[in-house]
Design a protein around this motif. Structure first.
Motif, PDB file in Angstrom:
ATOM      1  N   SER A 125       0.860  -1.189   0.000  1.00 28.93           N
ATOM      2  CA  SER A 125       0.000   0.000   0.000  1.00 28.93           C
ATOM      3  C   SER A 125       0.889   1.229   0.000  1.00 28.93           C
ATOM      4  O   SER A 125       1.894   1.283   0.728  1.00 28.93           O
ATOM      5  CB  SER A 125      -0.904   0.019   1.234  1.00 28.93           C
ATOM      6  OG  SER A 125      -1.861  -1.015   1.181  1.00 28.93           O
ATOM      7  N   TRP A 142      -5.108  10.321  -1.626  1.00 23.19           N
ATOM      8  CA  TRP A 142      -5.011   9.260  -2.635  1.00 23.19           C
ATOM      9  C   TRP A 142      -4.146   8.114  -2.127  1.00 23.19           C
ATOM     10  O   TRP A 142      -3.007   8.324  -1.702  1.00 23.19           O
ATOM     11  CB  TRP A 142      -4.435   9.832  -3.924  1.00 23.19           C
ATOM     12  CG  TRP A 142      -4.449   8.885  -5.093  1.00 23.19           C
ATOM     13  CD1 TRP A 142      -5.175   7.746  -5.220  1.00 23.19           C
ATOM     14  CD2 TRP A 142      -3.695   9.025  -6.294  1.00 23.19           C
ATOM     15  NE1 TRP A 142      -4.942   7.148  -6.434  1.00 23.19           N
ATOM     16  CE2 TRP A 142      -4.033   7.909  -7.117  1.00 23.19           C
ATOM     17  CE3 TRP A 142      -2.786   9.977  -6.772  1.00 23.19           C
ATOM     18  CZ2 TRP A 142      -3.476   7.727  -8.379  1.00 23.19           C
ATOM     19  CZ3 TRP A 142      -2.237   9.786  -8.032  1.00 23.19           C
ATOM     20  CH2 TRP A 142      -2.583   8.683  -8.830  1.00 23.19           C
ATOM     21  N   LEU A 195      -2.914   3.984  -3.127  1.00 24.01           N
ATOM     22  CA  LEU A 195      -2.846   2.866  -4.053  1.00 24.01           C
ATOM     23  C   LEU A 195      -2.521   1.589  -3.280  1.00 24.01           C
ATOM     24  O   LEU A 195      -1.675   1.599  -2.381  1.00 24.01           O
ATOM     25  CB  LEU A 195      -1.775   3.092  -5.127  1.00 24.01           C
ATOM     26  CG  LEU A 195      -2.015   4.211  -6.139  1.00 24.01           C
ATOM     27  CD1 LEU A 195      -0.814   4.339  -7.067  1.00 24.01           C
ATOM     28  CD2 LEU A 195      -3.283   3.948  -6.947  1.00 24.01           C
ATOM     29  N   SER A 248      -7.264   1.741  -6.339  1.00 19.40           N
ATOM     30  CA  SER A 248      -6.989   3.163  -6.157  1.00 19.40           C
ATOM     31  C   SER A 248      -8.171   3.803  -5.445  1.00 19.40           C
ATOM     32  O   SER A 248      -9.314   3.664  -5.887  1.00 19.40           O
ATOM     33  CB  SER A 248      -6.773   3.845  -7.512  1.00 19.40           C
ATOM     34  OG  SER A 248      -6.754   5.257  -7.371  1.00 19.40           O
ATOM     35  N   LEU A 266      -4.989  -4.223  -8.513  1.00 14.97           N
ATOM     36  CA  LEU A 266      -4.582  -2.852  -8.208  1.00 14.97           C
ATOM     37  C   LEU A 266      -5.820  -2.079  -7.810  1.00 14.97           C
ATOM     38  O   LEU A 266      -6.832  -2.106  -8.516  1.00 14.97           O
ATOM     39  CB  LEU A 266      -3.919  -2.190  -9.422  1.00 14.97           C
ATOM     40  CG  LEU A 266      -3.528  -0.706  -9.262  1.00 14.97           C
ATOM     41  CD1 LEU A 266      -2.441  -0.553  -8.209  1.00 14.97           C
ATOM     42  CD2 LEU A 266      -3.077  -0.122 -10.601  1.00 14.97           C
TER      43      LEU A 266
END
Length: 658
Positions: free
Chosen positions: A531, A538, A540, A578, A576
């Motif tokens: 992470s 934000w 990811l 976001s 993935l």
């Protein structure tokens, strides 16, 4: 018996959602006027836990005591309540897709195949090596040692966390914890005070749920209820499959404290109804080509007592009763009662030693109503399982720990089994740790292995194996977990599994197929996730696995297909995610998953794109727009002629609380 026609069992839910939605709007106006301040205080901010806070989350599944995730000497991934909310998951199996160390494959609306590190099951070898618990209550089926994923259910808004351990957990949790452990923990009743209403409508179904909680300083409780329905799925050709499903569930939880003692009681009752497609049968529009529906129901009650002892020790006792009923025309009906009691004692630290020990006793009654297609002999069976375990964590140095443990478990099929483990953990620095482990664990036989028969000539087409042995796995692991600054955390694990006595279906000299243990194998792989906090708004998250499996028959085996179908797992998976928070009221989550192709049955690799936008538009009111598989439907499990497509869906979810 074939049904001529039957409408989908979903339309009543949209009407229910409309009525509840109107009631919610009225209640929301009153609640906003009277309790807006109280609602604001209870709301969970969209901002997730920081990277550092995630590393310090308490986990209990690795050593049966509270420890930091950063210090746990195992491959463990924690799905938080925020993760579930941000992803917009609508069911427990779908929430488990968030764990990169799990393989989740959907065969149809009710059929999920879930495992860790391979061996995700086929018709010859069902997924039976993963232990799943909800608040300490095992949900595996004594019929085949696996999980019917249409049975265990929770209100996802009540989930505190899901700890997913990939790798063996037999020392602490017993046989069948071979490839992993999933431990689902629901929230303390004190954390679910007030009222909550959840309404959700998707393009293929709908659901509604409510919760009410109350209490004081020392005692709190909640009650809840939920209902959902989902329409028929389709083949790749667009033809319908008769697998529509609806289910309802109610339950409660109560928690209270008295001095050093903590008590918890919870119970659940549920009933489900689902279509059952005949093999290869297709439902014409507006009609049903399936066989009689599957009916399921169950009730469970659990109680737990914990006492804090002087010097830092603790004692706990847990008992539960679980009843499940499953009618699957025209093959069988299974009714099982399970009574289980567990005791655990954690001693105060003695020098360099931290010792925990305990035991478990389980008694189950299983009653199968046989048919001319399938029989379990004997039809009625009573089984006793008993075990003792002990584990010692030794501080060799301030930053070096050795954990040694073993479990002695006795089952009705193979007698005594010995399940040892050794784990070494080295804290390289406060934010980095290296660990290694060796374990031996087993999957004990089930009624399917020993008692199952299919009538035929001569005199059975398939006969259970009276000499079936436990499947054995010896597992070696090496892992590294680290945190770089306050913005990046990661975990990497290498493993090698050596299997022996795996289940086979051998052809006897009389022409009967018999279950046996004439296969061995090996597997090795890697699993990793990380992470990264790109900015305050934000984040990811990414994860990936790679797996290589090899299986071979022992001399003398006449099995024709187990080698080819046992390792029907993707060679790789990747994901993935976001998450971006525009402000304290709006957030956007985008997720991309890639799963490699599988062998027999051949399933092509696929990519799935999911999206959720969440908006808290008023105090106590939140709206989500959710899209799943936005790039198009795909198949995940089973032969092409009967494989359901996992469709593109769009949904709206409304949450009201005060």
């Amino acid at each position: 018996m074939l049904r001529s026609s039957a409408p989908d069992r979903v339309p009543f839910l949209p009407r229910l959602l409309l009525m509840l939605g109107m009631a919610t709007a009225s209640c929301a106006v009153a609640g906003e006027r009277a309790d807006s301040k109280r609602s604001d205080e209870r709301q969970t901010e969209f901002a997730d836990l920081s990277i550092e806070e995630l590393a310090n989350i308490d986990v209990t599944s690795v050593s049966k005591r509270h420890e930091r995730l950063q210090d746990a000497p195992a491959s463990v991934f924690v799905i938080t309540a925020d993760d579930i909310r941000r992803a917009g998951s609508r069911s427990l199996p779908e929430a488990l897709r968030l764990a990169p160390n799990l393989q989740v494959a959907r065969a149809n609306n009710t059929g999920y195949y879930i495992s860790a590190r391979g061996m995700n099951g086929t018709s010859n070898s069902p997924a039976n090596k993963l232990l799943v618990m909800i608040d300490g209550r095992s949900v595996y089926s004594p019929l085949f040692s696996g999980v019917f994923w249409d049975e265990p259910d929770v209100m996802l808004e009540d989930v505190e966390r899901i700890e997913v351990i990939s790798g063996p957990g037999g020392t602490l949790w017993g046989v069948n914890a071979v490839s992993g452990v999933i431990n689902i923990t629901t929230r303390h009743a004190a954390d679910t005070q007030g009222d909550l209403l959840v309404l959700r409508g998707d393009s293929d179904g709908a659901q509604a749920a409510f919760r009410h909680g109350a209490g004081g300083a020392d005692h709190s409780w909640r009650v809840y209820g939920k209902v959902f329905g989902i329409g028929r799925s389709e083949l790749r050709t667009g033809q319908a499959i008769d697998d529509a499903w609806d289910q309802g569930q109610i339950g409660f939880r109560s928690d209270w404290e008295r001095g050093n003692d903590r008590f918890s009681v919870n119970g659940n009752a549920w009933r489900g109804h689902q279509g059952q497609p005949a093999p290869g049968a297709i439902a014409a529009p507006g009609a049903s080509a399936g066989i009689d529906d599957i009916h399921t129901r169950g009730v469970n009650l659990s109680g737990r007592w914990e006492r804090a002892l002087e010097g830092g020790g603790s004692f706990s006792a847990q008992a539960y009763y679980d009843y499940r009923y499953r009618q699957v025309p025209p093959t069988l009906t299974d009714a099982v009662d399970i009574a289980d009691i567990q005791l655990q004692h954690s001693l105060p630290t003695i020098g360099a030693h931290s010792i925990v020990w305990g035991g478990e006793y389980r008694y189950n009654w299983d009653h199968v109503t046989n048919s001319r297609f399938v029989a379990f002999l004997p039809a009625k069976d009573r089984q006793t399982w008993a075990s003792l375990f002990a584990q010692d964590e030794i501080a060799l140095r301030d930053n070096l720990r050795l954990t040694a443990g073993a479990r002695y478990e006795r089952n009705p099929y193979t007698g005594a089994e010995f399940l040892p483990t050794l784990r070494l953990s080295w804290r390289v620095s406060p934010a980095h740790s290296l660990w290694s482990a060796w374990s031996r664990t087993v999957r004990a036989p089930s009624r399917l292995d020993v008692d199952a028969y299919i009538p035929g000539v001569p005199p059975f087409l398939l006969a259970g194996g009276p000499r079936v042995r436990a499947e054995v796995a010896r597992v070696f692991e090496l892992g590294y977990r680290g945190q770089v600054g306050q913005d990046l955390s990661y975990s990497v694990t290498l493993y090698r599994n050596l299997y022996d006595h795996l289940r086979t279906q051998d052809l006897s000299s009389q022409g009967t197929i018999e279950f046996g243990n004439q296969m061995n194998g090996r597997a090795h792989g890697i699993e990793a996730w990380a992470s990264y906090q790109m900015s305050d708004a934000w984040r990811l998250s990414a994860g990936a696995t790679a797996l290589r499996e090899r299986f071979s028959l022992k001399p003398g085996s006449r099995d024709a297909g187990s080698v080819a179908t046992t390792g029907a797992d993707p060679a790789y998976t990747a994901q993935l995610r976001s998450n971006y928070a525009f402000d304290s009221t709006r957030e956007l989550e985008l997720a991309v998953r890639r799963v490699g192709a599988t062998g027999r049955p051949a399933v092509p690799g696929y990519t799935a794109v999911d999206l959720r936008f969440g908006w808290r538009f008023a105090p106590g009111m939140a709206l989500s727009v959710i899209g799943a598989n936005l790039n198009g439907g795909h198949g995940e499990y089973g032969a092409e002629q009967v494989r359901a497509e996992v469709p593109r869906t769009l949904g709206i979810k409304l949450v009201w609380q005060r």
